[in-house]
Structure formats: C-alpha cells, structure tokens
Write an enzyme that holds these catalytic residues in place. Structure first.
Site, mmCIF file in Angstrom:
data_model
loop_
_atom_site.group_PDB
_atom_site.id
_atom_site.type_symbol
_atom_site.label_atom_id
_atom_site.label_comp_id
_atom_site.label_asym_id
_atom_site.label_seq_id
_atom_site.Cartn_x
_atom_site.Cartn_y
_atom_site.Cartn_z
ATOM 1 N N ILE A 205 0.859 -1.202 0.000
ATOM 2 C CA ILE A 205 0.000 0.000 0.000
ATOM 3 C C ILE A 205 0.887 1.241 0.000
ATOM 4 O O ILE A 205 1.770 1.352 0.855
ATOM 5 C CB ILE A 205 -0.876 0.039 1.297
ATOM 6 C CG1 ILE A 205 -1.839 -1.136 1.344
ATOM 7 C CG2 ILE A 205 -1.636 1.371 1.418
ATOM 8 C CD1 ILE A 205 -2.886 -1.144 0.257
ATOM 9 N N HIS A 206 0.695 2.130 -0.956
ATOM 10 C CA HIS A 206 1.463 3.373 -0.883
ATOM 11 C C HIS A 206 0.772 4.578 -1.513
ATOM 12 O O HIS A 206 1.256 5.697 -1.393
ATOM 13 C CB HIS A 206 2.827 3.198 -1.550
ATOM 14 C CG HIS A 206 2.761 3.148 -3.047
ATOM 15 N ND1 HIS A 206 2.288 2.059 -3.718
ATOM 16 C CD2 HIS A 206 3.092 4.060 -3.994
ATOM 17 C CE1 HIS A 206 2.346 2.292 -5.024
ATOM 18 N NE2 HIS A 206 2.826 3.497 -5.218
ATOM 19 N N ARG A 207 -0.368 4.385 -2.197
ATOM 20 C CA ARG A 207 -1.006 5.531 -2.862
ATOM 21 C C ARG A 207 -1.511 6.526 -1.825
ATOM 22 O O ARG A 207 -2.111 6.141 -0.813
ATOM 23 C CB ARG A 207 -2.217 5.087 -3.704
ATOM 24 C CG ARG A 207 -1.915 4.129 -4.816
ATOM 25 C CD ARG A 207 -2.251 4.723 -6.171
ATOM 26 N NE ARG A 207 -1.059 5.292 -6.741
ATOM 27 C CZ ARG A 207 -0.118 4.600 -7.397
ATOM 28 N NH1 ARG A 207 -0.245 3.311 -7.592
ATOM 29 N NH2 ARG A 207 0.947 5.198 -7.841
#
Ligand code: UDP
Length: 362
Positions: A205-207
C-alpha cells in the site's frame, strides 16, 4: 544520438532497466541518466540498480520531500541545468511521478523532444497526483509509447496525432520475462520469513489516496488483520505508509498480527509475488506482476488504469471504504484464475522503444 533519461522513483528504475540495456546495445544511441532523488533509501533505489544491472546515474539531484509543487519545482530547475549542459536529442521519461512531469516540462521548454514510456494510462480521477502528472506529460510529449490497447485508445480520443501514438507493449512484462525465473520457492526471503508457497497473502500500500485518508487506511488494516487469521499476510511497508502508521501509533499493534517488513529488492519481491496465494495492493506495477505470475489480485482502490486485468478475471477492485466488503473480496479472490489474455505485448517493448526513437528522432 544522445538521450537523457529522467528517473526518480522505484517503479521507474525497474521499467528503465530493460530500455537502458536496449539503448546500450544500439550503436547509434547513448544514454545519460538523471536520478532526481525522489526515492533515495538504499532499498527504494540502489538495490534496483544493483539487481537489474544498471549503471550508476550520471547525475544525482538529491531532491526529495516537501510538497508536490516544491519538489517538482526544484526538479525542474535542476533538470533544466543538466539539459543545457548535455544538449540531448531527446528526453525519455517513465510513468507518472513528479520526476516524470519535471523531466518532460524542462525538456519541452528547451524544445527538446520528449518520449513518454507508459503513455495513455488514465484513472479518470484527477484527485490523484499521478493522473495529473501523466496527462500533462502526455500533452507535451512527442512520442507516446503505449503499454496497452486501452491506453492508445485514450490518446486517440484525446486527439493526439496517430503517428505520435506508438503501441509497444509494457516494459514491465519485458522485465518480468528477464528476471521472473531468477527465483524459486526454496530459500530466499520466503524461507527467512517462514512462509510456504501459496500459503500467504502479499500486501503493498502506498497511494496517497489510501495513506492520507485515515478511514481508508483503517479499513485496509482491519481487512488485512481479519484475513491474517487464516493466512499469514506479509506487507513490505513503503516509507510513506510506515510514516503514517507510526504517527498514528498503530505500527506496533499491527506488527503482532501481520508480517511487516521493510521494502524489499526486486528479486525478493518477485519471489514474494510468485508464490503468494493472493496479492492485495494499490500499486500499478504489482497488479501487473500478479498477472505475470498468474496470482489472483485484489486492488484496494476505487478504480484502476489496468482495466484489462479486471475484465480478464485476474484482478478485482475493492474500494477500501468498508472493511467488511474488502474482507469479502479478499476471501473470494483466493484460488481464482482468470482468462488467458495477452494485453501487454510480446515482451519486446524495450527494443521497440529504441527502434522507434532511432527512426522518429533522426
Ligand atoms: N516493489 C519492490 N519491492 C517492494 C515493493 C514493490 O521491488 O517492496 C516493486 C514491484 O515489484 C514493482 C514496483 O516495485 O515492480 C512497483 O512500484 P510501486 O508499487 O512503488 O509503484 P507503482 O507501480 O504503483 O507506480
């Protein structure tokens, strides 16, 4: 002919690796690489140059942090200085980061043609910084190298000249073909983490749309903790995500139920992807890699640019607004297979890009 390539973020190092090798094989092209410094940790940057056999960039601008305008502005200033010294025949940019936009903008103002790899992708969500970066970069690029039929259609619809739109396939498929067979289910990170092939879920997860919205991040965390009761969940934490979780004081308790690890190098990542029972991600690249290794994927977003994988049954969207719904989609995804499709070309995108640049820019 001289190409200046502008890179800055993890997925760009991976994509550029195959194109840089193809350029190096050509007698008529030389490449000068500018690393903006957007991603700078050893495990977000150096490891990819080492593992994918890339030369050290000629220029390292060491620009990172700050708000979008600050970061992009500083990059613009410094890239322009390099372009004035190097006087390249073209500037090559990848994807949709601030480094992409800064590279393209610096070049076009100096009347240097821009070639954009991964052109034409659209999420139709202008709240995403990536969508803004890719639309603006496409607008000012001379050569638009598209990874998919859908991406080319978007550009046609937006009125680009047919000769600018060059379908080449996805360079990430080239990379997967080159490096995907370097791993096996034995040893490596899988062994270190005590994971069994097809016996775990891989999450990334990084957005900003997830990390910067506490409700969405909470739904993701709750869903991953729930599925971890049946299957271990391994989650290489992007620095941005780690920062947010740390600030909110959740990191420690999370680590009790989930296997949280630092970002891993490309080869470790391929091993984690290839042998996962399911991948849960908001990454663009990881969605495609899941498909390359025929692993079912759940995309924790409201939309995806890689719609062909949803249509083909390899990927499901789960909007992280409601944990119960995300849990249901994750559980339903395990064990599924999609249709055999070939949306990303033949694995020769890098060579096609080099051939077209030679032809078009001469
Ligand atoms: N990746 C990696 N290590 C990690 C997480 C991702 O090597 O810990 C790789 C992944 O295999 C893919 C690329 O990074 O090739 C995707 O980058 P990211 O998710 O940062 O960006 P996006 O694809 O969403 O633009």
């Amino acid at each position: 002919m001289k190409i200046v390539t502008v890179l800055g973020a993890r997925p760009q190092f991976i994509k550029a690796s195959v194109v840089s090798h193809a350029i190096a094989k050509s007698d008529s092209l030389t490449e000068v690489v500018i690393h903006t410094g957007q991603h700078f940790d050893a495990n977000m940057s150096d490891v990819f140059f080492a593992e994918l056999g890339m030369d050290k960039p000629a220029y390292h601008l060491d620009i990172n942090g700050g708000l979008h305008g600050d970061m992009t502005g500083r990059m613009l200033i410094e890239i322009e200085k390099v372009l004035l010294v190097e006087e390249p025949d073209a500037v090559l940019v990848y994807g949709d980061t601030n480094s992409t936009l800064a590279g393209a903008l610096a070049a076009v103002k100096l009347h240097i043609p821009v070639a954009h790899v991964e052109a034409g992708l659209r999420s139709f969500n202008m709240a995403m910084p990536e969508e803004v970066n890719r639309i603006l970069t496409d607008r000012i690029s001379r050569l638009l190298f598209t990874p998919t039929v859908v991406a080319a259609q978007h550009l046609q619809r937006e009125g680009f000249a047919a000769e600018q739109i060059i379908p080449v396939g996805d360079v990430m498929f080239d990379v997967a073909l080159h490096h995907g067979s370097r791993v096996s289910e034995n040893g490596g990170l899988l062994h270190q983490l005590g994971l069994k092939a097809k016996g775990y879920i891989l999450a990334t997860i990084h957005r900003a749309e997830n990390t910067d919205h506490p409700g969405r991040l909470a739904a993701i965390v709750e869903a991953l903790e729930a599925v971890a009761q049946n299957l271990p969940v391994v989650w290489p934490l992007h620095p941005r995500t780690r920062g947010v979780l740390q600030k909110s004081g959740r990191l420690e308790s999370l680590g009790r139920n989930l296997t949280l690890i630092d970002p891993v190098g490309y080869i470790d990542m391929v091993q984690l992807e290839k042998y996962a029972a399911l991948i849960a991600t908001d990454s663009g690249g990881v969605q495609k890699e899941a498909f390359f290794y025929r692993v079912p994927c759940v995309t924790l977003r409201d939309e995806t640019e890689w719609v062909e994988l949803v249509d083909g049954g390899w990927n499901r969207l789960a909007s992280p607004t409601n944990a119960a719904e995300v849990i249901a989609v994750l559980r339903a995804g395990i064990g599924t297979v999609g249709r055999e499709i070939t949306p990303y070309g033949a694995g020769d995108a890098a060579n096609k890009i080099v051939q077209h640049m030679l032809k078009e820019l001469n």
